[in-house]
Design a protein around this motif. Structure first.
Motif, PDB file in Angstrom:
ATOM      1  N   LEU A  95       0.831  -1.206   0.000  1.00 49.57           N
ATOM      2  CA  LEU A  95       0.000   0.000   0.000  1.00 49.57           C
ATOM      3  C   LEU A  95       0.866   1.257   0.000  1.00 49.57           C
ATOM      4  O   LEU A  95       0.551   2.235  -0.676  1.00 49.57           O
ATOM      5  N   MET A  96       1.963   1.229   0.758  1.00 42.38           N
ATOM      6  CA  MET A  96       2.851   2.402   0.794  1.00 42.38           C
ATOM      7  C   MET A  96       3.495   2.617  -0.576  1.00 42.38           C
ATOM      8  O   MET A  96       3.638   3.754  -1.024  1.00 42.38           O
ATOM      9  N   ALA A  97       3.863   1.529  -1.256  1.00 41.04           N
ATOM     10  CA  ALA A  97       4.444   1.647  -2.601  1.00 41.04           C
ATOM     11  C   ALA A  97       3.423   2.266  -3.557  1.00 41.04           C
ATOM     12  O   ALA A  97       3.758   3.131  -4.374  1.00 41.04           O
ATOM     13  N   GLN A  98       2.169   1.837  -3.441  1.00 47.07           N
ATOM     14  CA  GLN A  98       1.106   2.385  -4.291  1.00 47.07           C
ATOM     15  C   GLN A  98       0.922   3.871  -4.006  1.00 47.07           C
ATOM     16  O   GLN A  98       0.782   4.681  -4.942  1.00 47.07           O
ATOM     17  N   GLU A 147       7.130  10.843   3.120  1.00 47.55           N
ATOM     18  CA  GLU A 147       8.594  10.818   3.171  1.00 47.55           C
ATOM     19  C   GLU A 147       9.093   9.478   3.708  1.00 47.55           C
ATOM     20  O   GLU A 147      10.031   8.896   3.175  1.00 47.55           O
ATOM     21  N   ARG A 148       8.464   8.992   4.769  1.00 46.38           N
ATOM     22  CA  ARG A 148       8.866   7.704   5.347  1.00 46.38           C
ATOM     23  C   ARG A 148       8.633   6.566   4.351  1.00 46.38           C
ATOM     24  O   ARG A 148       9.479   5.684   4.206  1.00 46.38           O
ATOM     25  N   ALA A 149       7.504   6.601   3.656  1.00 47.07           N
ATOM     26  CA  ALA A 149       7.199   5.557   2.674  1.00 47.07           C
ATOM     27  C   ALA A 149       8.188   5.601   1.515  1.00 47.07           C
ATOM     28  O   ALA A 149       8.688   4.568   1.063  1.00 47.07           O
ATOM     29  N   ALA A 150       8.499   6.796   1.027  1.00 48.88           N
ATOM     30  CA  ALA A 150       9.441   6.929  -0.082  1.00 48.88           C
ATOM     31  C   ALA A 150      10.830   6.450   0.343  1.00 48.88           C
ATOM     32  O   ALA A 150      11.528   5.773  -0.441  1.00 48.88           O
ATOM     33  N   GLU A 151      11.215   6.756   1.569  1.00 52.41           N
ATOM     34  CA  GLU A 151      12.507   6.331   2.099  1.00 52.41           C
ATOM     35  C   GLU A 151      12.571   4.797   2.217  1.00 52.41           C
ATOM     36  O   GLU A 151      13.564   4.178   1.856  1.00 52.41           O
ATOM     37  N   LEU A 152      11.482   4.206   2.691  1.00 53.28           N
ATOM     38  CA  LEU A 152      11.404   2.742   2.825  1.00 53.28           C
ATOM     39  C   LEU A 152      11.574   2.068   1.469  1.00 53.28           C
ATOM     40  O   LEU A 152      12.310   1.091   1.336  1.00 53.28           O
ATOM     41  N   LEU A 153      10.906   2.608   0.469  1.00 55.04           N
ATOM     42  CA  LEU A 153      10.949   1.987  -0.861  1.00 55.04           C
ATOM     43  C   LEU A 153      12.277   2.240  -1.548  1.00 55.04           C
ATOM     44  O   LEU A 153      12.721   1.450  -2.383  1.00 55.04           O
ATOM     45  N   ALA A 154      12.956   3.339  -1.198  1.00 51.31           N
ATOM     46  CA  ALA A 154      14.265   3.608  -1.767  1.00 51.31           C
ATOM     47  C   ALA A 154      15.299   2.619  -1.231  1.00 51.31           C
ATOM     48  O   ALA A 154      16.257   2.283  -1.921  1.00 51.31           O
ATOM     49  N   ASP A 155      15.075   2.139   0.001  1.00 51.16           N
ATOM     50  CA  ASP A 155      16.018   1.182   0.611  1.00 51.16           C
ATOM     51  C   ASP A 155      15.946  -0.179  -0.061  1.00 51.16           C
ATOM     52  O   ASP A 155      16.893  -0.958   0.011  1.00 51.16           O
TER      53      ASP A 155
END
Length: 156
Positions: A95-98, A147-155
């Motif tokens: 869901l965060m990626a979406q 921001e947290r979701a984007a950071e998670l997906l960047a990792d």
């Protein structure tokens, strides 16, 4: 499953066969299954994909229709034991990626009100799911931010 943000009714699906023992044609050793699960997780596969791969490809050529029946443990329990599980549950991460994809789309297409609404609905689902998992699967202090979701997906 009942739809959360529509007027439509849920769609029905098939149920797993009601059985409490592994079929005799799938006689793979539990340790082999566990090592294959960990191996697939280290390759970066999500738990749902691992289950499909075990069902379709199997372990040493023998299909595994149900990991829990074959090993006595859920697939996610096996991953936790071997420290191969991810920081967030798969459904929350998806869901965060979406939401991240929708937010990036909205930055380029500000007039797309349909997807603006979709983003609101997705973020609402994330907050609901976070409340469900908070303290158990995720940190007690977790709050969703883009921001947290984007950071998670960047990792990843």
């Amino acid at each position: 499953m009942a739809r959360m943000h529509t007027r439509r009714r849920g769609s029905s699906g098939s149920d797993k066969p009601a059985t409490d023992e592994n079929p005799e044609w799938s006689d793979v050793d539990a340790e082999d299954i566990e090592s294959r699960v960990v191996e697939l997780a280290e390759q970066g596969h999500d738990p749902s994909v691992i289950g499909l791969k075990l069902r379709d490809e199997g372990v040493k050529g023998v299909p595994v229709p149900d990991v829990k029946l074959a090993t006595g443990k859920k697939l996610t329990e096996i991953l936790e034991e071997h420290d191969a599980d991810s920081e967030y549950p798969e459904d929350l991460r998806n869901l965060m990626a979406q939401a991240v994809r929708l937010r990036e789309h909205m930055e380029e297409n500000g007039q797309d009100y349909q997807n603006k609404r979709a983003l609101q609905n997705t973020e609402s689902k994330i907050r609901r799911l976070a409340n469900y998992y908070r303290g158990d699967e995720i940190d007690e202090e977790f709050t969703y931010t883009y921001e947290r979701a984007a950071e998670l997906l960047a990792d990843e």
